[in-house]
Design an enzyme around this catalytic site. Structure first.
Site, short mmCIF file in Angstrom:
data_model
loop_
_atom_site.label_atom_id
_atom_site.label_comp_id
_atom_site.label_asym_id
_atom_site.label_seq_id
_atom_site.Cartn_x
_atom_site.Cartn_y
_atom_site.Cartn_z
N GLU A 172 0.90 -1.16 0.00
CA GLU A 172 0.00 0.00 0.00
C GLU A 172 0.93 1.20 0.00
O GLU A 172 1.37 1.66 1.05
CB GLU A 172 -0.92 -0.05 1.22
CG GLU A 172 -2.12 0.84 1.07
CD GLU A 172 -1.84 2.30 1.37
OE1 GLU A 172 -1.26 3.00 0.49
OE2 GLU A 172 -2.18 2.73 2.47
N GLU A 225 5.35 11.42 -2.12
CA GLU A 225 6.24 10.67 -1.21
C GLU A 225 7.00 9.57 -1.94
O GLU A 225 7.95 9.03 -1.42
CB GLU A 225 5.49 10.12 0.01
CG GLU A 225 4.95 11.28 0.87
CD GLU A 225 4.36 10.86 2.19
OE1 GLU A 225 3.99 9.68 2.34
OE2 GLU A 225 4.26 11.74 3.07
N1 SAH Z 1 0.79 -1.84 4.86
C1 SAH Z 1 0.39 -1.00 5.98
C2 SAH Z 1 1.14 0.32 6.03
C3 SAH Z 1 1.05 1.15 4.75
S1 SAH Z 1 1.85 2.72 4.90
C4 SAH Z 1 -1.11 -0.80 5.92
O1 SAH Z 1 -1.68 -1.05 4.87
O2 SAH Z 1 -1.70 -0.34 6.89
C5 SAH Z 1 3.40 2.45 4.18
C6 SAH Z 1 4.40 1.78 5.12
O3 SAH Z 1 5.53 1.46 4.33
C7 SAH Z 1 4.92 2.64 6.26
O4 SAH Z 1 4.81 1.93 7.46
C8 SAH Z 1 6.36 2.93 5.91
O5 SAH Z 1 7.21 3.01 7.04
C9 SAH Z 1 6.72 1.71 5.06
N2 SAH Z 1 7.76 1.92 4.03
C10 SAH Z 1 7.80 2.91 3.11
N3 SAH Z 1 8.88 2.77 2.30
C11 SAH Z 1 9.52 1.65 2.72
C12 SAH Z 1 10.69 0.99 2.30
N4 SAH Z 1 11.42 1.45 1.28
N5 SAH Z 1 11.07 -0.12 2.96
C13 SAH Z 1 10.34 -0.59 4.02
N6 SAH Z 1 9.24 0.01 4.48
C14 SAH Z 1 8.81 1.11 3.83
#
Ligand code: SAH
Length: 423
Positions: free
Chosen positions: A200, A209
């Site tokens: 997501e 972002e």
């Molecule tokens: N999958 C969860 C969170 C989605 S928000 C849900 O659906 O509720 C996106 C998440 O991805 C955040 O927690 C952020 O810390 C993580 N994230 C973003 N880029 C990332 C990366 N390159 N490697 C690991 N985690 C990442």
């Protein structure tokens, strides 16, 4: 122009362009990497009133540095150049707290769309290897483990939330299936390739972002040949709209507060409220002046990281009701293809005709409203240009042309406006 000159101090500061920039309207300067600019007024943290070879205009502050080279830079400048262009500390810091996770998990349309994808593909998920990129609290991984029988789910999370995610996995009896890996997806090592890459990653206006870059890099490294991406595609939709109450609240307000004329504040209001897009706008279907149009389509299998630098889309709207054209509203839809014969594709649509999500919609206000009539056409383009330095930011540039349907007026108005999000 006069107002800007009034503010100018007597000794402008010398800056150099750290990269090239193409101004998108006559108010903005166009310059090349290394050009020397004189900065007269630091109008905002993002845009400075500057001068290049005698021509004045706005320049994006992020593109300028003091001193022609790093060696010539001041200590402060050197610190700034060491600043992470991804701002990961701040970004992952915010995902280490509950505020964003609460907002996302409270968003039922969003979360249930992912649950539905897992449910409607539960038979095909059997014995599959899944990667949940950016698992946050692990919600998608837990759906996989509880509603289907994958052989393993690698739940990757860079923020400190991962420590809690491990506990949540255990607490819900899924530790046999879900393996939480704390780290950036770009850095982690997996013992095998995956059949499904689910994430997501969507932000405001779809790309803000740019987490999508991490997803594409992981795809190229860890998705097996023939593996599936969830979401599988994404589209950005645009509609010309009226925004009467927002316009009244921020701009018309100054016309007669308490019976006084405060209109000299309107240029300031425009700068303060209409320069950047308004996130979290909820457009009423009735405020759409035309049928919405998909302007950008991303195929998650073929999209490349370098394609993200500049993405352009065209539009052609036919005005279906008379009113004030205040701006454009944007939203996105993502689609999840089904794994096998079973189950239909699932869609998560964040537009005004669907259940509201935490993204809501994004409103881009024109500088002044234009009166339009049924049958007029609004054509043009939208360009998403990623900030060359600050990798999570982008500028959205809209070009439009309004053709009046009334023969006698042969009225054609054109306009263009760039909206930084945020740098
Ligand atoms: N999958 C969860 C969170 C989605 S928000 C849900 O659906 O509720 C996106 C998440 O991805 C955040 O927690 C952020 O810390 C993580 N994230 C973003 N880029 C990332 C990366 N390159 N490697 C690991 N985690 C990442």
């Amino acid at each position: 122009m006069e107002e800007k000159e009034d503010e100018e101090d007597s000794s402008p500061e010398e800056y150099f362009a750290r990269c090239s920039f193409t101004g998108s309207d006559s108010d903005q300067l166009t310059f090349s990497s290394g050009d020397r600019l004189l900065v007269h007024v630091k109008t905002s943290s993002d845009w400075w009133w500057a001068e290049l070879r005698g021509v004045k205009g706005y320049a994006p502050a992020s593109h300028l540095r003091q001193g022609a080279t790093i060696e010539g830079a001041t200590e402060e400048e050197e610190d700034a150049s060491l600043e992470d262009p991804w701002q990961d500390e701040e970004y992952f810091g915010s995902y280490g707290t509950l505020r964003l996770h609460l907002e996302m998990l409270s968003d039922k349309s969003r979360t249930e769309a992912y649950q539905q994808v897992v449910l409607s593909n539960s038979a095909s998920l059997r014995s599959k290897v899944v990667m949940d990129l950016g698992c946050g609290t692990g919600i998608i991984s837990l759906f996989c483990a509880q509603l289907a029988q994958p052989s393993v789910v690698y739940a990757v999370e860079a923020s400190s939330m991962a420590e809690y995610t491990r506990q949540l996995v255990k607490q819900n009896g899924c530790e046999e299936v879900v393996t939480v890996l704390q780290g950036r997806a770009e850095d982690i090592e997996l013992p095998e390739q995956v059949d499904i890459l689910v994430s997501e990653w969507m932000g405001n206006c779809l790309l803000f972002e740019f987490m999508v870059e991490s997803v594409l890099l992981a795809r190229d490294r860890w998705l097996r040949e023939g593996g599936v991406m969830w979401p599988s595609s994404a589209a950005l939709t645009l509609v010309p709209c009226q925004a009467n109450s927002y316009f009244a609240e921020k701009m018309a307000f100054w016309e007669q507060p308490y019976g006084l004329d405060f209109t000299p504040l309107q240029p300031l209001a425009q700068q303060e409220f209409f320069t950047k897009p308004k996130f979290s706008h909820l457009i009423e279907p009735d405020d759409c002046l035309s049928t919405p149009c998909d302007v950008i389509f991303l195929d998650m299998y073929t999209l490349k990281v370098k394609d993200l630098e500049e993405i352009e889309g065209q539009f052609q709207f036919c005005v279906k009701k008379s009113g004030f054209f205040h701006g454009f509203t944007a939203w996105f839809t993502v689609s999840f293809e089904s794994l096998g014969e079973e189950g239909a594709a699932v869609e998560l649509n964040t537009g005004p005709e669907s259940e509201p999500t935490h993204w809501k919609q994004t409103l881009f206000m024109l500088d002044r409203p234009v009166s339009v009539h049924t049958g007029d056409s609004i054509s043009g383009s939208v360009l998403l240009r990623r900030n060359p330095i600050w990798r999570r930011h982008m500028t959205v540039t809209l070009h439009w042309k309004i053709n009046s349907s009334k023969q006698e007026t042969d009225n054609c108005q054109v306009g263009t406006k760039s909206f930084p999000m945020w740098r």
